[in-house]
Structures are given as structure tokens and as C-alpha cells.
Scaffold this motif. Sequence first.
Motif, short mmCIF file in Angstrom:
data_model
loop_
_atom_site.label_atom_id
_atom_site.label_comp_id
_atom_site.label_asym_id
_atom_site.label_seq_id
_atom_site.Cartn_x
_atom_site.Cartn_y
_atom_site.Cartn_z
N ALA A 43 4.34 2.58 -0.16
CA ALA A 43 2.91 2.89 0.03
C ALA A 43 2.08 2.43 -1.17
O ALA A 43 0.93 2.02 -1.00
N THR A 44 2.66 2.48 -2.37
CA THR A 44 1.89 2.06 -3.54
C THR A 44 2.33 0.67 -3.98
O THR A 44 3.32 0.13 -3.49
N TYR A 45 1.57 0.12 -4.92
CA TYR A 45 1.85 -1.22 -5.42
C TYR A 45 3.24 -1.28 -6.05
O TYR A 45 4.01 -2.20 -5.78
N GLU A 46 3.55 -0.25 -6.85
CA GLU A 46 4.85 -0.24 -7.55
C GLU A 46 5.99 -0.19 -6.53
O GLU A 46 6.98 -0.91 -6.65
N GLU A 47 5.81 0.68 -5.55
CA GLU A 47 6.85 0.80 -4.52
C GLU A 47 7.03 -0.52 -3.77
O GLU A 47 8.14 -0.92 -3.46
N PHE A 48 5.90 -1.16 -3.51
CA PHE A 48 5.96 -2.42 -2.77
C PHE A 48 6.68 -3.49 -3.58
O PHE A 48 7.49 -4.25 -3.05
N LEU A 49 6.37 -3.50 -4.90
CA LEU A 49 7.06 -4.46 -5.76
C LEU A 49 8.56 -4.19 -5.75
O LEU A 49 9.37 -5.11 -5.66
N ILE D 52 -0.24 -14.27 7.13
CA ILE D 52 0.84 -13.41 6.63
C ILE D 52 1.21 -13.79 5.20
O ILE D 52 1.34 -12.94 4.31
N LEU D 53 1.35 -15.10 4.97
CA LEU D 53 1.71 -15.56 3.63
C LEU D 53 0.66 -15.17 2.61
O LEU D 53 0.96 -14.72 1.50
N LEU D 54 -0.61 -15.32 3.04
CA LEU D 54 -1.71 -15.00 2.14
C LEU D 54 -1.70 -13.53 1.78
O LEU D 54 -1.80 -13.14 0.60
N LEU D 55 -1.57 -12.67 2.79
CA LEU D 55 -1.55 -11.22 2.56
C LEU D 55 -0.37 -10.84 1.66
O LEU D 55 -0.52 -10.02 0.74
N LEU D 56 0.76 -11.47 1.89
CA LEU D 56 1.95 -11.18 1.10
C LEU D 56 1.71 -11.55 -0.36
O LEU D 56 2.00 -10.78 -1.28
N GLN D 57 1.11 -12.73 -0.55
CA GLN D 57 0.87 -13.19 -1.91
C GLN D 57 -0.10 -12.26 -2.63
O GLN D 57 0.13 -11.85 -3.78
N LEU D 58 -1.19 -11.89 -1.94
CA LEU D 58 -2.19 -11.00 -2.53
C LEU D 58 -1.57 -9.67 -2.89
O LEU D 58 -1.75 -9.16 -4.01
N SER D 59 -0.82 -9.09 -1.96
CA SER D 59 -0.31 -7.74 -2.21
C SER D 59 0.77 -7.75 -3.29
O SER D 59 1.06 -6.73 -3.89
N LEU D 60 1.33 -8.91 -3.58
CA LEU D 60 2.34 -8.97 -4.64
C LEU D 60 1.72 -9.25 -6.00
O LEU D 60 2.31 -8.96 -7.04
N THR D 62 -1.45 -8.41 -7.93
CA THR D 62 -1.84 -7.31 -8.83
C THR D 62 -2.06 -6.05 -8.01
O THR D 62 -2.15 -6.10 -6.79
N SER D 63 -2.14 -4.92 -8.68
CA SER D 63 -2.30 -3.66 -7.96
C SER D 63 -3.67 -3.56 -7.32
O SER D 63 -3.84 -2.95 -6.27
N GLU D 64 -4.72 -4.21 -7.94
CA GLU D 64 -6.05 -4.20 -7.31
C GLU D 64 -6.00 -4.93 -5.98
O GLU D 64 -6.50 -4.47 -4.97
N HIS D 65 -5.39 -6.13 -6.03
CA HIS D 65 -5.29 -6.92 -4.80
C HIS D 65 -4.52 -6.17 -3.74
O HIS D 65 -4.84 -6.21 -2.56
#
Lengths: 114, 91, 246, 136
Positions: A43-49, D52-60, D62-65
Amino acid sequence: MVIELLTKRYPGMRAWLMQRLTALIMAFYSVMLLGRILVLQPATYEEFLGFFQPAWFRIASWLFWICLSIHAWLGIRDVFKDYVPNMYVRSLLLKILVLLLWVYMAWASWLFLM
Amino acid sequence: MIQDKSQVFNTARVEALELDNLVEVALATMHAAEARTESRGAHCREDFSERDDVNWLTHSLYYREGHRLAYKPVRLKPQTVASFEPKPRVY
Amino acid sequence: MKFSIYRFNPDVDKKPYMQDYDVVLEDGDQMLLDALLRIKDLDDSLSLRKSCREGVCGSDSMNINGKNGLACVTKLSDLDEPVVLRPMPGLPVIRDLVVDMTQFFEHYNSVKPYLINHDAPPETERLQSPEDRAKLDGLYECILCGACTTSCPSFWWNPETFVGPAGLMQAYRFMADSRDQAMDERLENLEAPDRLYRCHNIMNCVDVCPKKLNPSLAIAKIKDLKFEQAREHKCNAKKHIEIKVL
Amino acid sequence: MQNNELQNSQKAKVKNRPKNLNLFTIRLPINALVSILHRATGCALFLVLPIILLLLQLSLSTSEHFETVVSILHSPLIKLFMLGLAWAFFHHFFAGVRHLAMDVHWMTSLMKARCTSKIVMVLGVLATLVLAVKLW
């Protein structure tokens, strides 16, 4: 025996078999992925990483993407063969398709392996 | 009366031509059967109920002009298999 | 009974059109073909193929209310009104319900639908065990009406290259025959990417076959034979090597 | 001469033969429906690959993204779109499994194939509904 059918000697069989083999691999990966999401529920960024961190998962994802590229190439090629009778337009579309798939492949490799 | 005058797959015309041929064949059958005064196989006559190989072991030939009939002997010497003697078929 | 029938006569018409008929049926008119013959009495310009009127010759196949079938074995009581009759899809229309089957038979011919056996002919017939004969059941019954091939989307879009269900099932019919000796040649013949492998198991062919045959399954079995052939080749290659070593 | 003209006109007629291929007049059996949807969903999934690739890249990255991506995915319209996509995936998946089964001669008779087609349709929708319940 299966390997031999994947050679150029059997162009029709090769495409047909590749489509099935990649489908099988992708099916297993999809089930694994869904299961992993349901278990870990990031759910969180850390968890996702963390979810994305393990090397085996990245390599599996990368292999999945290779299968996806082959599968999509065969599938969309069939679609063009069916609905685009004009040979010139068709070959142009196929070239665009190959280009796109390579770009996606490079992008995915960078995401999964870097 | 055929309404269809088309040159392409005109089944009405084909059927009319076929009818012409059917009439022709029917006439031939009628005349030949009428002349054959015996009974054999599917050809049954109440007035001549017996098989008659002496006079009728023969082919009937029909000519359209004047509905003329001619006859030709049956060849009873086959080339490759043994000959089968003509005889009444009784069951 | 109400009918709506596809009409096209190249002598008169620029484009095909649908014509409505309302025909009075008589006792004993049970099949669609009976009704069509009544219509032909009213309007002799309606062209259709027909012959045996009992589902054996495969002449009067057409698109009946959207589904391919033989007019002579389609019961009138099973049809919704108005009955829409069109020629079989995907083949050029010669006139009305009559299509040009040339392409269909070219594909059929291309799979060599006859026994290939290089042995000297025996005194009597080439014999077959009842078990081997049974392998041809569900294959040899095809009457080549064309209903399957013209209901197949793969054939619609690739009429030049895709052999179609009817042709492919006949190809398998001879592969499955114990007296045939041309398996390798037959498989090779279908290897080009679009001849066999355009089949996507849509199963429209099985859906429409008036003889209740299953071309889809026959096509899958051709692929099986391909596997077997590859395995045998490998075995043969191994034997070759072993012999060389000896 | 006249003969030639006649032949030419015949040839022209052969060339101009129409084909009856109006898809709206041809019945679409359930097996064919599943098959065409398999193809359509495949195309749709291919088209969304870059997203999908774009969303994956963004979510990986930074935490803001990551937060942005999460908020995007939570807007109702996008959610609906995602559900459509999920259905496309599930349908393609189940229809694909059916394909593989038929390749090994499983469920190849007409009746069985119709039955599995219905199951595929239902499973696709069902899986999507389960996901919808999970998402809301």
C-alpha cells in the motif's frame, strides 16, 4: 523434439507453438503475480519497493516481458494479416509494431533489471 | 413460358431443356417397352407374364424418326470374367 | 410463409438487393427447399443450386437466417419468419444464391485428396483392418457443400492462403488412412504459415456442418501428427548416427 | 469481334462479382463471440502496454510519484477504465486457457466447446466483479 519444431524448418508450427509456450509461461506468471499482490498487499511506497525488490521477481518479470513481446508480435501480426489486405500498409504497420515492441522491451529491461 | 432471359446461371432455362430430354427419354422407354412382349426384371407385363430368352435376349434401340425400333444381340462373351448363363431369376 | 432473399443478377443489377416473397405452402412442404421450389414457381428468375434434395449432394448450401446450412435438410418449422436467405459468405456471388466455388475446390485439390501409395497394386484391393477403417469415421462423410469453409472468419479474411476447414479435414482424412504413404509430403504441404495455422478454433465450422463433423478437431490432430513426425525424424537421425558409429 | 466483346463483358462480370460478407447478417455463435473477444481484448491489452510501463516507472521512482499514481488510480473514471482493463485481462486469460485445453483435444465436441465458452464468459465477468469489490 519440441525444440526442433521451433526451427525455421517449420515456420507455421514455430509461430503456433511459440504463441502457446509464451502463453503458458505468462499464465503461470500472472497467477503468481496476483497471488503475491493478494498476500503482500503493498500500500505504501516502501512496501511497493519491497514488493518489487527480490531479484527472482525482477528476473521473472523480465522473462514475462520477453514472452509478452513474442506473444504480442504473433497475435497482432495475425490481426494485421486478417484485417489489412493492402500489402504496403500491412508491412508498414508490422514494422511499427516491431519497433514498438523493441522500445517496450528496452524500457521494461531497464525497469526490471536496473 | 420462361420469364428469365438471363445468360447467367439461368436454371429456369436449364430445367426447360432438361424437360425436353426427359420427354424424349420417356417416349423411347414407352415405345420400347410396348414392343417388348415378355416379362423380365423390372419390366413386367400382365399380358406376357413369361420370360422369353429365345426372342427377347436382345437390346432395344430407339430412333426418334417415326418412333422406329431396332434390335441388337446381347454379347454373352465377357472379356475377363466367366459368362453367366441367362435364366429366370426366382427367389 | 414470408421470405427475404438475396438477389443479384449481373445482367441486370448493379448491386445485390433483398427481395421479399410471401408464399403459400402446401401439405407436404416440410423442408426449406420445398418452399424455395414454390417460390421458383412464382418467380423463375430466382437461381439456386439443388440436386438430390436429401442432404447428400451438398448443392443447396446457403446462409439461412445467418447460419450456413443445406436447404433440403432444414425444417421449415425450425425457422423464424421472415426467413432470410443469402448466398454463402465470403465467396463471389455468380447470381442470387449461387456462389462461385472455384476457390473452395482449388484449396480442396491442393491437399491432394486421394490415396498416395507407391507399392505395386496387389491382386485384389488394398486391405484395411476394421480398426484402421474406424479411424476414418467422422472424416470421410464430408459432402463438400462448403458450409464450414464459408462460415470461417479465417477463410473470409484469407481466402487465397487459408485452406479452410473442409480442405484441412480431407487432408487429415488421408493422413489417417493406413493405406496412404505420403504423410511427410502432406504435412510439408500445410507448413506454410497461413495454410493450416490460420485456424483459431472459432468452431463455426463445427457449428454449421450438416453432417455433424468436426473439422476443428481434425485440424488439431494434424498438429499432433506434426509433433509425431518431428519425434520420428529425431529417432531416425539418432539411428543414422548409431549406424555410422557401428 | 462480337465474340471478343462478349467475352470481355463476361470477364468484367466475373471480376465484379459481389461477396456476401455483411457481418451483421451472419449469426455469431457463442464460440465465435469468445474467440473474437479474445482477439479484441488482446489488442486492447497491447495498446495499454506503454501506460502500464509508465505507471510502473513512476510508482517506482520516488514516493511523491507513487502517491500521484495511487491518487490517479483512485479517481472513479480511471477506476472504471481499470475495471474494463481487468475484464480484458481476465477474459483473455480464461479464453487462452480454453484454447490451450482444446489444443490437447480437451472439450473439443461442439456441445462441450459451447459449455466452456459460457464458462469463460462467466469467469471473466466474475473475476472482474471480485476485483471491483476489492477496489471499492
